[in-house]
Design a protein around this motif. Structure first.
Motif, PDB file in Angstrom:
ATOM      1  N   ASN A 201       0.838  -1.190   0.000  1.00  0.00           N
ATOM      2  CA  ASN A 201       0.000   0.000   0.000  1.00  0.00           C
ATOM      3  C   ASN A 201       0.879   1.247   0.000  1.00  0.00           C
ATOM      4  OD1 ASN A 201      -2.114   1.729   0.118  1.00  0.00           O
ATOM      5  ND2 ASN A 201      -2.843   1.102   2.111  1.00  0.00           N
ATOM      6  N   SER A 202       0.353   2.304  -0.578  1.00  0.00           N
ATOM      7  CA  SER A 202       1.065   3.569  -0.598  1.00  0.00           C
ATOM      8  C   SER A 202       0.632   4.375   0.619  1.00  0.00           C
ATOM      9  CB  SER A 202       0.739   4.336  -1.877  1.00  0.00           C
ATOM     10  OG  SER A 202       1.314   5.612  -1.814  1.00  0.00           O
ATOM     11  N   TRP A 203       1.487   4.412   1.625  1.00  0.00           N
ATOM     12  CA  TRP A 203       1.146   5.145   2.834  1.00  0.00           C
ATOM     13  C   TRP A 203       1.512   6.617   2.695  1.00  0.00           C
ATOM     14  CZ3 TRP A 203      -1.966   2.312   5.527  1.00  0.00           C
ATOM     15  CH2 TRP A 203      -1.828   0.931   5.515  1.00  0.00           C
TER      16      TRP A 203
ATOM     17  N   LEU B 200       0.593   9.626  -3.498  1.00  0.00           N
ATOM     18  CA  LEU B 200       0.422   8.727  -4.639  1.00  0.00           C
ATOM     19  C   LEU B 200       1.282   9.208  -5.811  1.00  0.00           C
ATOM     20  CD1 LEU B 200      -1.140   6.278  -5.687  1.00  0.00           C
ATOM     21  CD2 LEU B 200      -2.857   7.866  -6.553  1.00  0.00           C
ATOM     22  N   THR B 201       2.150   8.342  -6.268  1.00  0.00           N
ATOM     23  CA  THR B 201       2.987   8.623  -7.434  1.00  0.00           C
ATOM     24  C   THR B 201       2.767   7.502  -8.442  1.00  0.00           C
ATOM     25  OG1 THR B 201       4.875   7.416  -6.531  1.00  0.00           O
ATOM     26  CG2 THR B 201       4.740   9.766  -5.996  1.00  0.00           C
ATOM     27  N   ARG B 202       3.407   7.627  -9.585  1.00  0.00           N
ATOM     28  CA  ARG B 202       3.269   6.562 -10.591  1.00  0.00           C
ATOM     29  C   ARG B 202       3.829   5.243 -10.075  1.00  0.00           C
ATOM     30  NH1 ARG B 202       4.516   8.904 -16.587  1.00  0.00           N
ATOM     31  NH2 ARG B 202       3.028  10.617 -16.497  1.00  0.00           N
TER      32      ARG B 202
ATOM     33  N   THR C  51       4.152   4.178  -6.906  1.00  0.00           N
ATOM     34  CA  THR C  51       3.304   3.561  -5.878  1.00  0.00           C
ATOM     35  C   THR C  51       2.000   3.045  -6.468  1.00  0.00           C
ATOM     36  OG1 THR C  51       2.360   5.712  -5.277  1.00  0.00           O
ATOM     37  CG2 THR C  51       4.284   4.952  -4.026  1.00  0.00           C
ATOM     38  N   ALA C  52       1.478   3.735  -7.472  1.00  0.00           N
ATOM     39  CA  ALA C  52       0.250   3.262  -8.107  1.00  0.00           C
ATOM     40  C   ALA C  52       0.488   1.950  -8.842  1.00  0.00           C
ATOM     41  CB  ALA C  52      -0.285   4.325  -9.066  1.00  0.00           C
ATOM     42  N   MET C  53       1.629   1.825  -9.522  1.00  0.00           N
ATOM     43  CA  MET C  53       1.954   0.573 -10.203  1.00  0.00           C
ATOM     44  C   MET C  53       2.179  -0.559  -9.207  1.00  0.00           C
ATOM     45  SD  MET C  53       1.768   0.933 -13.420  1.00  0.00           S
ATOM     46  CE  MET C  53       2.643  -0.475 -14.018  1.00  0.00           C
ATOM     47  N   ARG C  54       2.846  -0.242  -8.097  1.00  0.00           N
ATOM     48  CA  ARG C  54       3.085  -1.260  -7.076  1.00  0.00           C
ATOM     49  C   ARG C  54       1.769  -1.765  -6.484  1.00  0.00           C
ATOM     50  NH1 ARG C  54       6.499   1.430  -3.590  1.00  0.00           N
ATOM     51  NH2 ARG C  54       4.745   2.059  -2.296  1.00  0.00           N
ATOM     52  N   MET C  55       0.840  -0.862  -6.214  1.00  0.00           N
ATOM     53  CA  MET C  55      -0.464  -1.271  -5.669  1.00  0.00           C
ATOM     54  C   MET C  55      -1.269  -2.044  -6.703  1.00  0.00           C
ATOM     55  SD  MET C  55      -1.724   1.875  -3.237  1.00  0.00           S
ATOM     56  CE  MET C  55      -1.799   3.071  -4.537  1.00  0.00           C
TER      57      MET C  55
END
Length: 84
Positions: free
Chosen positions: A42-44, A47-49, A51-55
């Protein structure tokens, strides 16, 4: 040699096979593993590109594991029904 002594199997320790419950596979595969993946990736922060791809990848991996655990549960059910 007597026929009775030949047919008797040797006494030895019984080996028990560990059995995994179908319900346990279903609950762990559908609830716990996808939830853990989403919490870990989760992106705590903001929100970046990245972190969005990781989620997004964590969500897809969790859904794939959930689908595979349902397939494994169905296969376990079918195999236990066939061997009875």
């Amino acid at each position: 040699m007597d026929a009775e002594t030949v047919a008797t199997p040797p006494a030895g320790p019984q080996v028990s096979r560990a059995r995994v419950s179908r319900g346990l596979v279903l609950i762990v595969g559908v609830i716990f593993i996808p939830m853990a993946l989403n919490l870990i990736f989760n992106s705590w922060g903001p929100l970046t590109r990245e972190t969005a791809m990781r989620m997004a990848f964590a969500t897809v991996a969790g859904q794939t594991i959930a689908i595979l655990s349902v397939i494994v549960t169905l296969a376990m059910t079918a195999l236990t029904r066939c061997w009875r």
